[in-house]
Design an enzyme around this catalytic site. Structure first.
Site, PDB file in Angstrom:
ATOM      1  CE  LYS B  79      -4.269   1.769   2.460  1.00 57.21           C
ATOM      2  NZ  LYS B  79      -4.899   1.873   3.850  1.00 57.21           N
ATOM      3  CB  SER B 154      -8.147   3.498   2.897  1.00 53.26           C
ATOM      4  OG  SER B 154      -7.285   3.022   3.994  1.00 53.26           O
ATOM      5  CB  SER B 178      -8.390   1.016   5.860  1.00 52.85           C
ATOM      6  OG  SER B 178      -9.013   2.149   5.744  1.00 52.85           O
TER       7      SER B 178
END
Lengths: 132, 483
Positions: B79, B154, B178
């Site tokens: 990420k 997210s 997330s």
């Protein structure tokens, strides 16, 4: 108390964010909607969970033993953890280490991302007003 | 054979037996990324050259016969809010769109040490604030099961990459759901570990008391393998827990007899979609039929968790994001009169609207006008912790849905942050209490989109989660891949 345009502008100055006149009212509306929702919920929580009664859920039909599971009084510093060794461990320690010198970043590495620099220093606009 | 369909375990076995090479495996993924990434928006940066170099190195280690991790030569996505030395780490924000970190996050370093191969940096909501990966400065990510749908967020890019065969596994971060929510939307496994067992060193902080790095994988076994690699001691994170870290694969036993499972009555609420209720009920039946004891439990503060979370996380975020001022790194506005003008213009031009909104709410939450409510939010947090503690005296794990609904259309909730956040009602409490939880696919809804089941356990009980999820996967069978 409702949030006003003035509150939002004041907050924006503290947060160092510019807000244009066109976007202000929409932004205030958005923030107001969220804050009002949160306020109502947290007030409702206060009505349902009484701090003096160990945050006992007053609407819960099944009563549990407050001494066993709940704090006597809200005190985040002294959690009642004696029934659970794992939590005790979790709550009890802070991971500290000896303050020993070790490898660090070179000046060049640190300055590589600087938007503006000179002779190994960050360049910024004048900070202190100069009076002659 | 399509190498991108292999799980970590399957790929590792073929690599070890020299049926395939690290470079072949990495190339297969890079080719697939080349074909699909523009459409799916999974990656912000693809590291073609570095991936091939790392694959060659991993191959050398395998060839030398040294005892190596099952992750050696396995291609991964990270990420883009986790620092990677020499590789753009943007947090999906304009304000860090030129930021090249001089160091690796501990979790990344541990994976490199295992020989894992870096394919690239995955897409996210700007600064991990959001639940749909629509607020990324680099564009939306799309759900591979239906490209008109959001992948969740997210960690949307991390979930898309694993679900669509653009990475064998990935790392995400979970502040209020997330990892678990995008995992549930994309039909993959996502674990939010106990606060403190995976180092946060090198993670761009959103809300420091909630943030945690965790794996996104195709199945539970892979999840255990990645957790083995990233969990453990790090002197650079003062919140790490000095416990004895087990081999998480040792919990992968197809045995759930006597497992005590609690289903919170507050989690099977009116807001829950019928399709999800149906899938969860089937999962409950599975556990009962296989010898687990399922009982109803209560987490009465659940409905207040989102409000408290919103206040606390925005407050922490407003403070954490104060560092982005255009001085030491990142974007700087070009036209300014003085230092304060420089700060304000840089932040106003550099942050997207949803980030600015949260900074403003967080700054307001920390103002004297709002301090009573900030305290109330902390009290909610204390009660949420206590609710869990009480329930975990009677059960080993809590079972429920991961989200109130499955994936929704791109754009459907973009301008409704409150409505989007309320979907996270089952996930935020876990972060507030610092405990661990995992989302595992448990069927599809009537539109053919994946549904996720969330399993929650007490601090450090990842093993129990993995055991239950593994047994469920073995018994009920997964939902398969989307291609």
């Amino acid at each position: 108390m409702e949030i006003t345009d003035k509150d939002v502008l004041k907050t924006a100055v503290i947060a160092r964010i510019n807000i244009s006149e066109e976007e202000l009212s929409k932004l205030t509306d958005n923030i107001k909607r969220i804050i009002n929702y949160i306020r109502n919920k947290l007030d409702e929580f206060d009505e349902r969970f009484d701090p003096e009664q160990s945050y006992f859920d007053k609407t819960d039909s099944v009563k549990t033993n407050p001494d066993k599971f709940y704090f006597k009084k809200f005190d985040p510093g002294k959690p009642d953890i004696k029934n659970n060794t794992e939590i005790e461990h979790f709550a009890a320690t802070n991971a500290l280490r000896e303050d020993m010198p070790e490898s660090h970043f070179s000046r060049e590495d640190m300055m590589a991302n600087a938007p503006d620099s000179e002779d190994g220093f960050f360049r910024v606009p004048k900070v202190v007003p100069w009076k002659s | 054979m399509d190498l991108t369909r292999l799980t970590i375990r399957e790929a590792a076995k073929r690599l070890k037996n020299k049926e395939i090479s690290c470079l072949e495996l990495t190339s297969a993924y890079l080719d697939r990324i080349k074909n699909l990434n523009e459409r799916l928006g999974a990656y912000i940066t693809v590291c073609d050259k570095k991936a091939r170099e790392q694959a060659a190195l991993a191959q050398k280690r395998i060839d030398s016969g040294e005892s190596i991790s099952p992750l050696a030569g396995i291609p991964m996505g990270i990420k883009d809010n986790i620092m990677t030395k020499g590789i753009l780490t943007s947090c999906a924000s304009k304000i860090l769109s030129n930021f090249i970190p001089p160091y690796d996050a501990t979790a990344v370093k541990k994976l490199y040490d295992c020989g894992a191969v870096m394919l690239g940096k995955t897409n996210l909501d700007e600064f991990a604030m959001g639940s749909s990966t629509e607020s990324s400065w680099y564009g939306v990510a799309r759900n591979p099961w239906d490209e008109s749908m959001v992948p969740g967020g997210s960690s949307g890019g991390s979930a898309v990459a694993v679900a669509a065969g653009l990475a064998c596994f990935s790392l995400g971060t979970d502040t209020g759901g997330s990892i678990r929510q995008p995992a549930s939307f994309c039909g993959v496994v996502g674990l939010k570990p106990t606060y403190g067992i995976v180092s946060r060193y090198g993670l761009a902080a959103l809300a420091s008391s909630f943030d945690q790095i965790g794996p996104v994988t195709r199945n539970t076994e892979d999840c255990a393998l990645v957790l083995n690699a990233i969990a453990g001691h790090d002197s650079k994170d003062s919140t790490f827990r000095n416990i004895k870290y087990p081999d998480y694969t040792s919990f992968l036993k197809d045995d759930i007899k006597e497992l005590r499972i609690g289903v919170p009555k507050e989690y099977i609420s009116e807001d829950l979609c019928e399709d999800i209720k149906h899938s969860i009920n089937e999962a409950i039946e599975f556990f009962e039929e296989n010898g687990a004891n399922v009982t109803e439990v209560s987490l009465p503060a659940t409905e207040y968790a989102v409000s408290a979370y919103y206040i606390l996380s925005c407050a922490e975020a407003s403070s954490n994001l104060a560092r982005f001022d255009g001085i030491k790194y990142g974007f700087r506005a070009s036209d300014f009169d003085n230092i304060f003008d420089l700060y304000s213009k840089t932040r106003s031009e550099g942050f997207g609207q949803s980030v600015k909104n949260r900074i403003l709410i967080g700054t307001y939450a920390l103002s004297p006008e709002f301090q009573d409510y900030y305290k109330k939010a902390q009290k909610v947090r204390a009660v949420v912790c206590r609710d869990f503690r009480k329930v975990f005296n009677d059960v080993d794990i809590i079972l429920g849905p991961t989200e109130v609904c499955s994936a929704y259309r791109i754009g459907e909730k973009k301008d409704k942050p409150l409505s989007m956040s309320l979907g996270d009602i089952y996930t935020v409490s876990v972060n507030m209490a610092g405990i661990c939880a995992l989302s595992v696919p448990c069927g599809k809804d009537s539109r053919g989109l994946p549904v996720g089941m969330q399993l929650i356990a007490n601090h450090f009980n990842e093993g129990t989660l993995l055991r239950a999820a593994y047994a469920y996967e073995m018994g009920a069978g997964g939902i398969g891949l989307c291609w």
